[in-house]
Scaffold this active site. Structure first.
Site, short mmCIF file in Angstrom:
data_model
loop_
_atom_site.label_atom_id
_atom_site.label_comp_id
_atom_site.label_asym_id
_atom_site.label_seq_id
_atom_site.Cartn_x
_atom_site.Cartn_y
_atom_site.Cartn_z
N ASP A 146 0.85 -1.20 0.00
CA ASP A 146 0.00 0.00 0.00
C ASP A 146 0.88 1.25 0.00
O ASP A 146 1.63 1.48 0.95
CB ASP A 146 -0.90 -0.02 1.25
CG ASP A 146 -2.10 0.88 1.11
OD1 ASP A 146 -1.95 1.99 0.56
OD2 ASP A 146 -3.18 0.50 1.56
N ASP A 147 0.83 2.01 -1.08
CA ASP A 147 1.59 3.27 -1.19
C ASP A 147 3.08 3.05 -1.37
O ASP A 147 3.88 3.92 -1.00
CB ASP A 147 1.39 4.16 0.05
CG ASP A 147 0.03 4.81 0.14
OD1 ASP A 147 -0.81 4.54 -0.73
OD2 ASP A 147 -0.19 5.58 1.09
N CYS A 184 -5.76 4.58 -3.41
CA CYS A 184 -5.89 3.13 -3.27
C CYS A 184 -7.19 2.53 -3.81
O CYS A 184 -7.13 1.61 -4.63
CB CYS A 184 -5.67 2.71 -1.83
SG CYS A 184 -6.40 3.77 -0.60
N ASP A 238 -0.54 -0.54 -4.86
CA ASP A 238 -1.72 0.10 -5.45
C ASP A 238 -1.40 1.45 -6.08
O ASP A 238 -1.98 1.83 -7.09
CB ASP A 238 -2.87 0.22 -4.44
CG ASP A 238 -2.45 0.84 -3.11
OD1 ASP A 238 -1.30 1.30 -2.98
OD2 ASP A 238 -3.30 0.85 -2.19
N ASN A 239 -0.50 2.21 -5.48
CA ASN A 239 -0.08 3.50 -6.05
C ASN A 239 1.29 3.83 -5.47
O ASN A 239 1.78 3.15 -4.56
CB ASN A 239 -1.08 4.61 -5.73
CG ASN A 239 -1.44 4.71 -4.26
OD1 ASN A 239 -2.50 4.24 -3.85
ND2 ASN A 239 -0.58 5.31 -3.46
#
Length: 579
Positions: free
Chosen positions: A23-24, A59, A313-314
């Site tokens: 995540d991130d 996300c 996700d990003n």
């Protein structure tokens, strides 16, 4: 139990997939360089895709794109919470019965998942309805998803269970190992996802996670830096955010609200360096999770028949363009994300060429890629296309010039900082953008909802500091050209705008081959083709007739805010009319 006792003969079985989704996680802040076990198992033994992009830099919309193979403008899940996003919006749009886990089960796969699925998947709505398509699951639930030391998980049909005082990634790792045992014992091909929250900021909710309250002066949550496991707190004491040219620059950069940001003072920079170190530390437990999964796959005897995929996700920024820690922008730090694949036939220690290679991939391609790897017939409604994962396959598409060189990027709504300094939530962080990379050009083009434009030549300006399309058109030098490609900037911008006009509402094969919409005669497959002088009049006319332009700023996908569309222009202007 001895894992080997659960093994089944694998020679004639369909392949399995293990997918770790962080995540991130960044590419441009060098986080992978601090994960030695990811290097050992994945970078040294697999293929890294250097130009892989999240199409929405936050996300929930990004994850819905990943699990459906559709861009956010087609899913209409464009935010992290209602009314424009979150798990309730995902369900409302009908995807709970029509996305990758469901399709995999229909194709004969058992599907297992632990960790974060979507935002606003909560202790209140976890079973109304339960996420579809899972053979076994153990989901992180809001409002505790991002609380590293006070997480709540929900297993299968059971009620939520609190793990207060335990480290979230370690709890998830044990759950992932248990699900892997279940998957192997079941004797069927499996697809297993482990989705830890690291290196996301630590978040403590001050109100119900399902609260759609959007008062920017009184947000219902508090962001702080990520929390590492106790055993990792001492690491990386001297590490700092990479001091690239775009880190806290002397002069403002970017457009819209970003161009108004003040330079960060010394105490702000010092805190952001601490934030960076905490991200690296939080990823160490993920590094151990990857190692644990590989060791268990090998012990079960299924490693050689398993694709292992690693992504996020990003991306993330810290200090670039004077931005506080966060995401939500279209710049390279936020949208270029890790993608590493290891498995049957995948080359070891191989990296697809990055900028300029013409081998650009996106999250919309992942569901089609999983279909391809697992022998499932492609869906006609995929916006993405399968990514070749073998070295031979990659080199063949490059040789034939068939691999697309673009990534469409889109965003709606709010952006905010995530540290303790100058959080300043911003509405109307709405834009459409385009990343194009091919031989001789490496470009980023965007149109914001206030209709400011940006064009960067990353071949000479990798930090995206020098906008070639400033607000005043009279200041654009008529002699400006793109590096290694002596074409005036205005001609390049006209082509990119036409391409973005197609991509911003594309669906299916139009997203995969947008130049074919502009040139159905088949003469144009790349930006280089489109820049041939014989097309100048066509693009000049197109740009006069309609271009990417917002009617107003909206926080979600509202058709009347989106401005002109290719569908509205298509019948009146095509290249064949200009032949």
């Amino acid at each position: 139990m001895d894992p080997k006792s659960a093994s089944q003969p694998q020679q004639h079985r369909r392949p399995n997939v293990v997918f770790v989704l962080t995540d991130d996680q960044d590419v441009h802040l060098s986080s992978l360089e601090y994960m030695p076990l990811v290097k050992k198992h994945l970078l040294d033994r697999g293929t890294r895709f250097g130009s892989h992009y999240a199409t929405t830099a936050v996300c929930c919309p990004s994850r819905v794109t990943l699990w459906t193979g559709k861009f956010a403008h087609n899913t209409n899940v464009t935010d992290v919470s209602p009314p424009y996003g979150g798990y309730p919006k995902f369900v409302e749009q009908g995807f709970n019965e029509d996305y990758l886990p469901v399709w995999l089960q229909e194709a004969g796969y058992n599907v297992y998942y632990t960790g974060k699925l979507f935002n606003v998947h909560t202790v209140e709505n976890y079973n109304s309805p339960a996420p579809g398509g899972f053979t076994g699951s153990d989901f992180l639930l809001d409002p505790y998803t991002y609380n590293y030391l006070n997480s709540t998980f929900q297993r299968n049909g059971e009620g939520p269970r609190s793990y207060e005082g335990q480290y979230s990634t370690d709890v998830l790792a044990e759950k992932a190992y248990g699900l892997l045992d279940e998957a192997v014992n079941a004797g069927k091909p499996f697809f297993l996802v482990a989705a830890p929250v690291a290196p996301h900021a630590n978040v403590v909710m001050k109100a119900s996670a399902s609260d759609s309250h959007r008062d920017l002066d009184d947000l219902p949550f508090e962001f702080t830096e990520p929390v590492p496991a106790e055993r990792h707190k001492h690491l990386f004491k001297d590490k700092k955010v990479p001091r690239t040219a775009n880190f806290n620059p002397d002069q403002p950069s970017g457009a819209n609200w970003i161009s108004q940001l003040p330079r960060q003072n010394d105490s702000n920079v010092e805190y952001n360096d601490h934030f960076y170190r905490q991200r690296l530390r939080s990823l160490q437990a993920v590094d151990e999770l990857v190692d644990g999964l590989f060791r268990r796959l090998e012990a079960h005897g299924v490693l050689d028949n398993t694709y292992f995929v690693y992504s996020s996700d990003n991306g993330y920024h810290i200090g670039q363009h004077r931005l506080q820690p966060g995401k939500s922008c279209g710049y390279e730090e936020d949208v270029n994300v890790p993608l590493i694949v290891r498995g049957p036939g995948v080359a070891a220690n191989y990296t697809t060429d990055g900028a300029g290679s013409g081998f650009v991939t996106t999250h919309a391609d992942l569901a089609p890629t999983f279909f391809e790897l697992l022998g499932i017939e492609q869906r006609e409604d995929f916006d993405g296309a399968p990514i070749p994962v073998t070295k031979e396959g990659i080199e063949e598409v490059l040789r034939r010039g068939e691999r697309r060189e673009h990534a469409g990027i889109e965003y709606w709504g709010m952006a905010m900082g995530e540290g303790i300094h100058n959080r300043n939530p911003r509405e109307h962080n709405t834009y459409k953008a385009l990343r194009v990379s091919g031989p001789g050009y490496n470009l980023y083009y965007s149109v914001w909802c206030n209709n400011e434009h940006e064009l960067y030549d990353l071949s000479v300006d990798p930090g995206q500091l020098h906008n070639l399309l400033p607000s005043s058109e009279s200041t654009v030098p008529s002699t400006a050209t793109i590096a290694d490609y002596p074409v005036p900037v205005d001609k390049v911008a006209a082509r990119l705008d036409a391409l973005l006009l197609v991509l911003k509402t594309c669906a299916g094969t139009t997203c995969q081959r947008p130049w074919a919409e502009l040139h159905p005669e088949g003469g144009v497959r790349t930006l280089a083709d489109a820049l041939e002088p014989r097309y100048d009049s066509f693009y000049e006319a197109q740009n006069r007739t309609a271009h990417v332009k917002y009617a107003y700023c909206a926080n979600g996908f509202l058709p009347d805010a989106e401005g002109p569309t290719w569908e509205g222009l298509r019948d009146g202007l095509r290249w064949e009319d200009w032949v």
